[in-house]
Design a protein around this motif. Structure first.
Motif, PDB file in Angstrom:
ATOM      1  N   GLU A 247       5.154   9.945  -6.310  1.00  0.00           N
ATOM      2  CA  GLU A 247       5.369   9.046  -5.198  1.00  0.00           C
ATOM      3  C   GLU A 247       5.773   9.843  -3.781  1.00  0.00           C
ATOM      4  N   THR A 248       6.532  10.826  -4.152  1.00  0.00           N
ATOM      5  CA  THR A 248       7.022  11.644  -2.924  1.00  0.00           C
ATOM      6  C   THR A 248       6.113  12.511  -2.295  1.00  0.00           C
ATOM      7  N   LYS A 249       4.778  12.744  -3.055  1.00  0.00           N
ATOM      8  CA  LYS A 249       3.799  13.559  -2.276  1.00  0.00           C
ATOM      9  C   LYS A 249       2.733  12.516  -1.706  1.00  0.00           C
ATOM     10  N   THR A 250       2.952  11.076  -1.868  1.00  0.00           N
ATOM     11  CA  THR A 250       1.677  10.363  -1.213  1.00  0.00           C
ATOM     12  C   THR A 250       1.664  10.386   0.331  1.00  0.00           C
ATOM     13  N   LYS A 251       0.748  10.964   0.719  1.00  0.00           N
ATOM     14  CA  LYS A 251       0.642  10.978   2.186  1.00  0.00           C
ATOM     15  C   LYS A 251      -0.465   9.904   2.966  1.00  0.00           C
TER      16      LYS A 251
END
Length: 340
Positions: A247-251
């Motif tokens: 989720e931290t890499k969702t852009k």
């Protein structure tokens, strides 16, 4: 290349198989595998003779794969580390045989763009060129998430016996998943994710969106997007296949923002990012000014493969655009390499 069945049957079948009942069962077994487009493997002895390794060696590797990998870590761009498990020479040779003779026959989704002949980073980026919105999502520990059970299930549905499935799974998995570093892992990941890709492709078409997956990197674009619905859908489908979103890499990229897909900008045309090209120009300038060794000393660069790495970066730019400037950079660097 796939071999015809006759070329991999150098031995005579057990005489017991020549009674009418067993011959019918054998024919049905072979036909089922061939109808699915795969190379028949009769039994473990047949596999041993085909791949060119003694059966006890194959069993030994399959039952204890942890002894046949070299583990090490490499740094990611974000500073974290990735675990790599490289197969030792014997296992690597076996895996290449499996890749060439078995797994290359499998069907993969056209939305899966990585590790396939005729597909490229640029081709993946082109799908999303000129779209107003772009969402990028990423899987956590992608290869490790592809389980031994999923590989077994794929092979069993092809038609192979449980015994063959078992030995093959042991030869291509490590600690219950696909090892990053094995030549078979990329293709197997595309095979297992076929249904995921097809579901996402269908859903995106129904919502006038574009979808591609490049390994663990998912890109979805369009001129109108309900962001939360897209992310929720990908998350649910990923869960069904044992994968978890990072989720931290969702852009989410909106109009006016620079949009990047697999390292290439896709706003109006597909090209390497401006900052990426600027950094290469800077490095070339320093090399021309003080020489390669002087640049390495001044910048405190200790990479032994620095020159190859820089040539690779130039080639990445050229893979996206035809540039006389970067072609000249490549020729310049290749001359330095040839003189060393």
């Amino acid at each position: 290349m796939r071999q015809p069945l006759n070329s991999i049957l150098p031995f005579k079948l057990d005489p017991a198989l020549h009674n009418p009942d067993n011959e019918k069962a054998l024919a049905a077994y072979v036909n089922r595998i061939e109808r699915n487009g795969f190379l028949p493997i009769i039994d473990c002895n047949h596999f041993s003779q085909s791949v060119g390794y003694k059966l006890d060696v194959l069993y030994g590797i399959s039952n204890s794969p942890q002894h046949f990998y070299r583990g090490f870590k490499i740094k990611k761009r974000n500073g974290s580390e990735r675990n790599i498990f490289e197969p030792l020479p014997a296992l690597k040779e076996i895996q290449y045989w499996l890749l060439d003779n078995l797994f290359s026959c499998a069907k993969t989704s056209r939305a899966a763009r990585a590790y396939k002949k005729g597909f490229s980073v640029k081709g993946n980026a082109l799908v999303h060129r000129g779209q107003r919105y772009l969402i990028k999502l990423d899987f956590k520990n992608f290869f490790e998430s592809i389980s031994s059970f999923q590989i077994f299930n794929f092979l069993y549905h092809v038609g192979y016996s449980e015994q063959i499935c078992g030995i093959l799974v042991g030869l291509v998995t490590y600690d219950g998943g696909l090892p990053q570093g094995a030549p078979t892992s990329p293709m197997l990941s595309n095979i297992v994710m076929f249904e995921f890709d097809e579901r996402m492709l269908k859903w995106c078409k129904e919502h006038n969106l574009r979808y591609t997956r490049y390994a663990d990197d998912i890109s979805i674009s369009g001129n109108a997007i309900e962001f939360s619905e897209v992310i929720r859908t990908v998350r649910k489908q990923a869960h069904d296949f044992g994968c978890v979103l990072n989720e931290t890499k969702t852009k989410v990229m909106t109009p006016g923002k620079r949009k990047v897909v697999t390292g290439l900008t896709v706003n109006d045309r597909v090209t390497a990012p401006r900052a990426y090209r600027r950094k290469i120009r800077q490095e070339i300038y320093y090399i021309k000014s003080v020489g390669l060794e002087g640049h390495l000393n001044n910048a405190n660069i200790i990479k032994r493969n620095y020159l190859d790495h820089l040539i690779g970066k130039v080639n990445f730019v050229l893979s996206a655009e035809d540039s006389n400037e970067f072609r000249a950079y490549r020729n310049f660097l290749l001359k330095i390499k040839a003189s060393r």
